[in-house]
Design a protein around this motif. Sequence first.
Motif, PDB file in Angstrom:
ATOM      1  N   PRO A  55      -1.506  -2.746 -12.921  1.00  0.00           N
ATOM      2  CA  PRO A  55      -2.207  -2.887 -11.642  1.00  0.00           C
ATOM      3  C   PRO A  55      -1.500  -3.847 -10.705  1.00  0.00           C
ATOM      4  CG  PRO A  55      -3.361  -4.071 -13.374  1.00  0.00           C
ATOM      5  CD  PRO A  55      -2.238  -3.318 -14.027  1.00  0.00           C
ATOM      6  N   SER A  56      -1.640  -3.606  -9.418  1.00  0.00           N
ATOM      7  CA  SER A  56      -1.047  -4.473  -8.406  1.00  0.00           C
ATOM      8  C   SER A  56      -1.908  -5.708  -8.217  1.00  0.00           C
ATOM      9  CB  SER A  56      -0.955  -3.726  -7.075  1.00  0.00           C
ATOM     10  OG  SER A  56      -0.594  -4.609  -6.057  1.00  0.00           O
ATOM     11  N   THR A  57      -1.247  -6.847  -8.056  1.00  0.00           N
ATOM     12  CA  THR A  57      -1.995  -8.069  -7.751  1.00  0.00           C
ATOM     13  C   THR A  57      -2.077  -8.266  -6.255  1.00  0.00           C
ATOM     14  OG1 THR A  57       0.023  -9.376  -7.894  1.00  0.00           O
ATOM     15  CG2 THR A  57      -1.311  -9.186  -9.898  1.00  0.00           C
ATOM     16  N   GLU A  77      -2.337   4.834   4.097  1.00  0.00           N
ATOM     17  CA  GLU A  77      -2.206   3.654   4.939  1.00  0.00           C
ATOM     18  C   GLU A  77      -3.445   3.511   5.805  1.00  0.00           C
ATOM     19  OE1 GLU A  77       1.263   4.082   7.329  1.00  0.00           O
ATOM     20  OE2 GLU A  77       2.623   3.868   5.646  1.00  0.00           O
ATOM     21  N   THR A  78      -3.863   2.270   5.999  1.00  0.00           N
ATOM     22  CA  THR A  78      -4.957   2.021   6.930  1.00  0.00           C
ATOM     23  C   THR A  78      -4.399   2.012   8.344  1.00  0.00           C
ATOM     24  OG1 THR A  78      -4.653  -0.379   6.915  1.00  0.00           O
ATOM     25  CG2 THR A  78      -6.166   0.550   5.260  1.00  0.00           C
ATOM     26  N   GLY A  99       3.303  -9.711  15.273  1.00  0.00           N
ATOM     27  CA  GLY A  99       2.295 -10.670  15.722  1.00  0.00           C
ATOM     28  C   GLY A  99       1.240 -10.876  14.652  1.00  0.00           C
ATOM     29  N   ASP A 100      -0.019 -10.627  14.996  1.00  0.00           N
ATOM     30  CA  ASP A 100      -1.125 -10.794  14.048  1.00  0.00           C
ATOM     31  C   ASP A 100      -1.642  -9.439  13.576  1.00  0.00           C
ATOM     32  OD1 ASP A 100      -2.680 -12.558  12.577  1.00  0.00           O
ATOM     33  OD2 ASP A 100      -4.319 -12.564  14.033  1.00  0.00           O
ATOM     34  N   ARG A 101      -0.777  -8.418  13.601  1.00  0.00           N
ATOM     35  CA  ARG A 101      -1.165  -7.063  13.207  1.00  0.00           C
ATOM     36  C   ARG A 101      -0.557  -6.708  11.850  1.00  0.00           C
ATOM     37  NH1 ARG A 101      -1.434  -6.966  18.719  1.00  0.00           N
ATOM     38  NH2 ARG A 101      -3.011  -5.589  19.595  1.00  0.00           N
ATOM     39  N   TYR A 102      -1.392  -6.111  11.009  1.00  0.00           N
ATOM     40  CA  TYR A 102      -1.016  -5.743   9.651  1.00  0.00           C
ATOM     41  C   TYR A 102      -1.582  -4.364   9.343  1.00  0.00           C
ATOM     42  CZ  TYR A 102      -0.180 -10.744   9.194  1.00  0.00           C
ATOM     43  OH  TYR A 102       0.283 -12.019   9.364  1.00  0.00           O
ATOM     44  N   TYR A 103      -1.152  -3.789   8.220  1.00  0.00           N
ATOM     45  CA  TYR A 103      -1.793  -2.599   7.684  1.00  0.00           C
ATOM     46  C   TYR A 103      -1.731  -2.681   6.171  1.00  0.00           C
ATOM     47  CZ  TYR A 103       2.734  -0.443   6.582  1.00  0.00           C
ATOM     48  OH  TYR A 103       3.964  -0.180   6.059  1.00  0.00           O
ATOM     49  N   VAL A 104      -2.582  -1.910   5.502  1.00  0.00           N
ATOM     50  CA  VAL A 104      -2.595  -1.862   4.048  1.00  0.00           C
ATOM     51  C   VAL A 104      -2.057  -0.509   3.613  1.00  0.00           C
ATOM     52  CG1 VAL A 104      -4.043  -1.845   1.967  1.00  0.00           C
ATOM     53  CG2 VAL A 104      -4.532  -3.458   3.817  1.00  0.00           C
ATOM     54  N   ASN A 105      -1.100  -0.526   2.703  1.00  0.00           N
ATOM     55  CA  ASN A 105      -0.609   0.679   2.055  1.00  0.00           C
ATOM     56  C   ASN A 105      -1.295   0.747   0.707  1.00  0.00           C
ATOM     57  OD1 ASN A 105       1.367   2.000   0.045  1.00  0.00           O
ATOM     58  ND2 ASN A 105       2.067   2.680   2.051  1.00  0.00           N
ATOM     59  N   PHE A 106      -1.892   1.900   0.372  1.00  0.00           N
ATOM     60  CA  PHE A 106      -2.630   2.009  -0.881  1.00  0.00           C
ATOM     61  C   PHE A 106      -2.351   3.355  -1.539  1.00  0.00           C
ATOM     62  CE2 PHE A 106      -5.250   3.532   2.558  1.00  0.00           C
ATOM     63  CZ  PHE A 106      -5.778   4.725   2.082  1.00  0.00           C
ATOM     64  N   GLU A 107      -2.439   3.380  -2.866  1.00  0.00           N
ATOM     65  CA  GLU A 107      -2.285   4.616  -3.620  1.00  0.00           C
ATOM     66  C   GLU A 107      -2.908   4.461  -4.992  1.00  0.00           C
ATOM     67  OE1 GLU A 107       1.827   5.219  -5.450  1.00  0.00           O
ATOM     68  OE2 GLU A 107       2.247   3.977  -3.699  1.00  0.00           O
ATOM     69  N   MET A 151     -10.411  -4.783  -1.345  1.00  0.00           N
ATOM     70  CA  MET A 151     -11.411  -3.721  -1.472  1.00  0.00           C
ATOM     71  C   MET A 151     -10.795  -2.474  -2.104  1.00  0.00           C
ATOM     72  SD  MET A 151     -13.859  -4.001   1.927  1.00  0.00           S
ATOM     73  CE  MET A 151     -12.619  -3.328   3.003  1.00  0.00           C
ATOM     74  N   TYR A 152      -9.581  -2.109  -1.676  1.00  0.00           N
ATOM     75  CA  TYR A 152      -8.912  -0.955  -2.271  1.00  0.00           C
ATOM     76  C   TYR A 152      -8.580  -1.209  -3.739  1.00  0.00           C
ATOM     77  CZ  TYR A 152      -8.474   1.820   1.942  1.00  0.00           C
ATOM     78  OH  TYR A 152      -8.756   2.600   3.036  1.00  0.00           O
ATOM     79  N   ARG A 153      -8.094  -2.413  -4.057  1.00  0.00           N
ATOM     80  CA  ARG A 153      -7.782  -2.725  -5.461  1.00  0.00           C
ATOM     81  C   ARG A 153      -9.041  -2.674  -6.319  1.00  0.00           C
ATOM     82  NH1 ARG A 153      -4.122  -6.215  -2.854  1.00  0.00           N
ATOM     83  NH2 ARG A 153      -5.508  -7.998  -3.036  1.00  0.00           N
ATOM     84  N   ASP A 154     -10.171  -3.140  -5.781  1.00  0.00           N
ATOM     85  CA  ASP A 154     -11.437  -3.089  -6.516  1.00  0.00           C
ATOM     86  C   ASP A 154     -11.867  -1.650  -6.790  1.00  0.00           C
ATOM     87  OD1 ASP A 154     -11.512  -5.855  -6.520  1.00  0.00           O
ATOM     88  OD2 ASP A 154     -13.046  -6.002  -4.949  1.00  0.00           O
ATOM     89  N   MET A 155     -11.410  -0.709  -5.967  1.00  0.00           N
ATOM     90  CA  MET A 155     -11.725   0.710  -6.168  1.00  0.00           C
ATOM     91  C   MET A 155     -10.692   1.407  -7.048  1.00  0.00           C
ATOM     92  SD  MET A 155     -13.209   1.960  -2.460  1.00  0.00           S
ATOM     93  CE  MET A 155     -11.722   1.566  -1.545  1.00  0.00           C
ATOM     94  N   GLY A 156      -9.717   0.650  -7.591  1.00  0.00           N
ATOM     95  CA  GLY A 156      -8.748   1.220  -8.522  1.00  0.00           C
ATOM     96  C   GLY A 156      -7.414   1.618  -7.921  1.00  0.00           C
ATOM     97  N   TYR A 157      -7.200   1.310  -6.656  1.00  0.00           N
ATOM     98  CA  TYR A 157      -5.924   1.609  -6.007  1.00  0.00           C
ATOM     99  C   TYR A 157      -4.969   0.438  -6.161  1.00  0.00           C
ATOM    100  CZ  TYR A 157      -8.182   5.407  -3.398  1.00  0.00           C
ATOM    101  OH  TYR A 157      -8.837   6.547  -3.045  1.00  0.00           O
ATOM    102  N   THR A 158      -3.676   0.715  -6.028  1.00  0.00           N
ATOM    103  CA  THR A 158      -2.731  -0.366  -5.784  1.00  0.00           C
ATOM    104  C   THR A 158      -2.703  -0.518  -4.274  1.00  0.00           C
ATOM    105  OG1 THR A 158      -0.844   1.143  -5.708  1.00  0.00           O
ATOM    106  CG2 THR A 158      -1.320   0.097  -7.834  1.00  0.00           C
ATOM    107  N   ALA A 159      -2.679  -1.731  -3.788  1.00  0.00           N
ATOM    108  CA  ALA A 159      -2.746  -1.953  -2.346  1.00  0.00           C
ATOM    109  C   ALA A 159      -1.965  -3.200  -1.980  1.00  0.00           C
ATOM    110  CB  ALA A 159      -4.205  -2.110  -1.908  1.00  0.00           C
ATOM    111  N   ARG A 160      -1.274  -3.129  -0.848  1.00  0.00           N
ATOM    112  CA  ARG A 160      -0.474  -4.254  -0.384  1.00  0.00           C
ATOM    113  C   ARG A 160      -0.516  -4.325   1.136  1.00  0.00           C
ATOM    114  NH1 ARG A 160       5.578  -6.066  -2.043  1.00  0.00           N
ATOM    115  NH2 ARG A 160       5.810  -7.531  -0.346  1.00  0.00           N
TER     116      ARG A 160
END
Length: 70
Positions: A62-64, A15-16, A46-54, A31-40
């Motif tokens: 592959p994840s879209t 996770e980021t 509010g306006d806060r998010y995070y990326v889960n990747f593996e 960017m994570y998907r371009d490196m071969g990870y699945t990422a969402r």
Amino acid sequence: MTALVLGAGAANAGETGTIIGSKACEEVAKMYRDMGYTARCYHIHGDRYYVNFEKPRPGALPSTGSAGSS
């Protein structure tokens, strides 16, 4: 656009840290998907998010990616 990631040093594996803005989150996920990870992107609050990747399992599709909420 440059993504702003807060607290990256405290992020859990896979996770980021906090990312400000859904567009920035999608850019980081791409960017994570371009490196071969699945990422969402996940909405925190509010306006806060995070990326889960593996790394995907061999033979997995592959994840879209998608902006989601938890």
